[in-house]
Design a protein around this motif. Sequence first.
Motif, mmCIF file in Angstrom:
data_model
loop_
_atom_site.group_PDB
_atom_site.id
_atom_site.type_symbol
_atom_site.label_atom_id
_atom_site.label_comp_id
_atom_site.label_asym_id
_atom_site.label_seq_id
_atom_site.Cartn_x
_atom_site.Cartn_y
_atom_site.Cartn_z
ATOM 1 N N HIS A 117 0.831 -1.205 0.000
ATOM 2 C CA HIS A 117 0.000 0.000 0.000
ATOM 3 C C HIS A 117 0.864 1.252 0.000
ATOM 4 C CE1 HIS A 117 -3.395 2.615 0.845
ATOM 5 N NE2 HIS A 117 -2.752 3.114 1.880
ATOM 6 N N PHE A 118 1.937 1.249 0.790
ATOM 7 C CA PHE A 118 2.763 2.455 0.856
ATOM 8 C C PHE A 118 3.521 2.710 -0.440
ATOM 9 C CE2 PHE A 118 5.568 -0.825 2.866
ATOM 10 C CZ PHE A 118 6.673 -0.746 2.026
ATOM 11 N N GLN A 119 3.647 1.703 -1.298
ATOM 12 C CA GLN A 119 4.269 1.909 -2.595
ATOM 13 C C GLN A 119 3.283 2.468 -3.613
ATOM 14 O OE1 GLN A 119 5.634 -2.222 -2.963
ATOM 15 N NE2 GLN A 119 7.763 -1.515 -2.914
ATOM 16 N N GLN A 120 2.033 2.081 -3.508
ATOM 17 C CA GLN A 120 1.052 2.404 -4.541
ATOM 18 C C GLN A 120 0.161 3.590 -4.214
ATOM 19 O OE1 GLN A 120 0.703 -2.131 -6.287
ATOM 20 N NE2 GLN A 120 -1.149 -1.015 -5.872
ATOM 21 N N TYR A 121 0.010 3.900 -2.954
ATOM 22 C CA TYR A 121 -0.895 4.984 -2.564
ATOM 23 C C TYR A 121 -0.297 6.336 -2.965
ATOM 24 C CZ TYR A 121 -3.898 7.856 0.400
ATOM 25 O OH TYR A 121 -4.787 8.790 0.859
ATOM 26 N N ASP A 122 -1.091 7.203 -3.593
ATOM 27 C CA ASP A 122 -0.538 8.462 -4.099
ATOM 28 C C ASP A 122 -0.977 9.697 -3.324
ATOM 29 O OD1 ASP A 122 -3.134 8.917 -4.925
ATOM 30 O OD2 ASP A 122 -2.614 9.368 -7.003
ATOM 31 N N ALA A 123 -1.803 9.525 -2.287
ATOM 32 C CA ALA A 123 -2.201 10.645 -1.419
ATOM 33 C C ALA A 123 -2.681 11.841 -2.250
ATOM 34 C CB ALA A 123 -1.046 11.048 -0.498
ATOM 35 N N ASN A 124 -3.573 11.579 -3.173
ATOM 36 C CA ASN A 124 -4.120 12.627 -4.046
ATOM 37 C C ASN A 124 -3.028 13.384 -4.794
ATOM 38 O OD1 ASN A 124 -6.738 11.993 -3.189
ATOM 39 N ND2 ASN A 124 -6.678 13.481 -1.524
ATOM 40 N N GLY A 125 -2.040 12.637 -5.253
ATOM 41 C CA GLY A 125 -0.972 13.224 -6.042
ATOM 42 C C GLY A 125 0.113 13.924 -5.253
ATOM 43 N N THR A 126 0.142 13.733 -3.937
ATOM 44 C CA THR A 126 1.126 14.434 -3.099
ATOM 45 C C THR A 126 2.253 13.533 -2.614
ATOM 46 O OG1 THR A 126 -0.025 14.008 -0.995
ATOM 47 C CG2 THR A 126 -0.705 15.969 -2.280
ATOM 48 N N SER A 127 2.322 12.295 -3.106
ATOM 49 C CA SER A 127 3.346 11.368 -2.631
ATOM 50 C C SER A 127 4.640 11.525 -3.427
ATOM 51 C CB SER A 127 2.854 9.919 -2.729
ATOM 52 O OG SER A 127 3.819 9.029 -2.229
ATOM 53 N N GLN A 128 5.760 11.314 -2.747
ATOM 54 C CA GLN A 128 7.078 11.361 -3.378
ATOM 55 C C GLN A 128 7.914 10.175 -2.898
ATOM 56 O OE1 GLN A 128 7.573 15.583 -1.968
ATOM 57 N NE2 GLN A 128 8.541 15.841 -3.972
ATOM 58 N N TYR A 129 8.983 9.927 -3.630
ATOM 59 C CA TYR A 129 9.856 8.786 -3.320
ATOM 60 C C TYR A 129 11.313 9.204 -3.451
ATOM 61 C CZ TYR A 129 12.261 4.304 -3.948
ATOM 62 O OH TYR A 129 13.120 3.238 -3.834
ATOM 63 N N GLY A 130 12.114 8.754 -2.531
ATOM 64 C CA GLY A 130 13.555 8.987 -2.586
ATOM 65 C C GLY A 130 14.284 7.918 -1.809
#
Length: 555
Positions: free
Chosen positions: A168-181
């Motif tokens: 879930h934490f990989q796929q959930y986008d939080a209404n387009g506010t998710s980022q990855y680093g």
Amino acid sequence: MKSLRILVLGVLFLPWTLPATAGDWIRDLQERAVETGHCEAAHWGPDASKYSSWTTHSNRLVPVYTFGTDGAGQGIDLESYTGPDSVYRDGRRLEQLYHGNMDDSVNPDAEYLDQTNIHDLQLAALNAGKKHIIMVVFDGMDWQTTQLASIAKLGRVAYTKGRGVGMHFQQYDANGTSQYGWMVTSPQRSKAQIDVNKQTVKPSGGLPGGYSHLVAGPFPWSEPTDPRYVIAASDGGIMRHAYTDSASSATSMACGIKTYNGSIGVGPTGEPRAAIAHRAQAEGYRVGAVTSVPISHATPGACYANNVTRNDYQDIARDLLGLASVSHPQPLPGLDVLLGGGHGVERDSDSSQGENFVPGNKYLTDRELKQIDVRHGGKYVTAVRTPGVDGAKRLADAAGQAARNQQRLFGFYGIGGNQGNASGNLPFASADGNYDPARHRGGEDIVYSQADLEENPTLAEMTSAALTVLSADNQPFWMLVEAGDIDWANHANNLDASAGAVHSGDAAVKVITDWVEEHSNWHETVLIVTADHGHLLVIEHPEMLAPPRGVSARR
């Protein structure tokens, strides 16, 4: 860097093909590996000829997932710390961070951040008036562990680099506010000379921290040119950098400093440092910590307590609960919510805890458990593992009472007694979602009674209870959630328990995101999901971690 967004790889919304036997396949792989000492799919450590040649941490880069951050402004947006703004591109900033020459860690093309930037991001969120600041730490979860967990869940290899899919934490986008680093977790130094009674620190030998992208690689999925470098065991004249422990790393994420391994909220020379939780509490936020391992272990301890050693469990618990401790004779205010394990773990003596150790429970004395209870004049509604009592229901009832009466909440659970697996943690889940993981590397069986399963809540249920209390009356809050059993599973070189632990942590993350969608939004909430360090799981043939189509691995 341009942070990788939720649509990376373009496969996030493909239908999942989950064989019913995927979890059992991982269990059987682990059992065969323990029996034979070899596994073609994967191994732990630098020696590919052995299934297990390393059982502790590594200096790998670890993943960072943020929610409510993209476009949220300087300091909150993850890109404030990556690419051109990475501290690892600037030798002078690195020297200030590590307190020494860091020429061997400078990377002019660094895309990664540092673990201290997790503190900086939280502080920026606090200063911006974000109402809810939440940090979830998957203890010991490097990128390879997430790939294992994804394969175990999906029954297939869905990615070989990048953010990944399946959790879930990989796929959930939080209404387009998710980022990855991804980030460096190395400490300032590997050790120090400490006095637990005097609470003093003297820098003493050990390895310095740092990260060489030339050896370890620029990405979490990179293969190092020398696998021994990431475990500080390089030879042949190649540089050595210390790998962190959970205490130093948690201190970095909570307090924004590099320090020595074993430090709980103190700097390299023992000076107590204010954590984000302290700052938030001073501004009227409720603060809480939830963990699947004992309440005063390194990660929850360093989020609020101050102590020169992570092993001083009872004093760390005193800080967390607002009681007088060796480091704070005038007590800290204490957390509003503390939920975790440690129940039933008894010790007659423990020299590492100093002269004030009280025989009995290793983590919290019986007297102090009574002292904090509202029924005896304390501040906490307490929920303690009790024979024959449903742990999840008891905790939920206690949370409801605490929320209604504006009281604090303390939950004390775990596996105690004389069993081999009685370390105070919540039960380990297995890759298939049950609680019957394969044996650890040494052949130790993991067996839970029905009472162990019924009398303990899950991490997700603990997280829900914490949210009930922390958010009561629409108050702002800061919260830590730790999936600590991943680290324990990886120390044990257990593929089955490791994947299951990630899945358990993922369920807790979903509780949080569901709560935000129902009660808040991603404009007023910031969520960080990350790890404190990696291990050294080497996946040589990821496809072999997935069961062949049409083949049942179920006994």
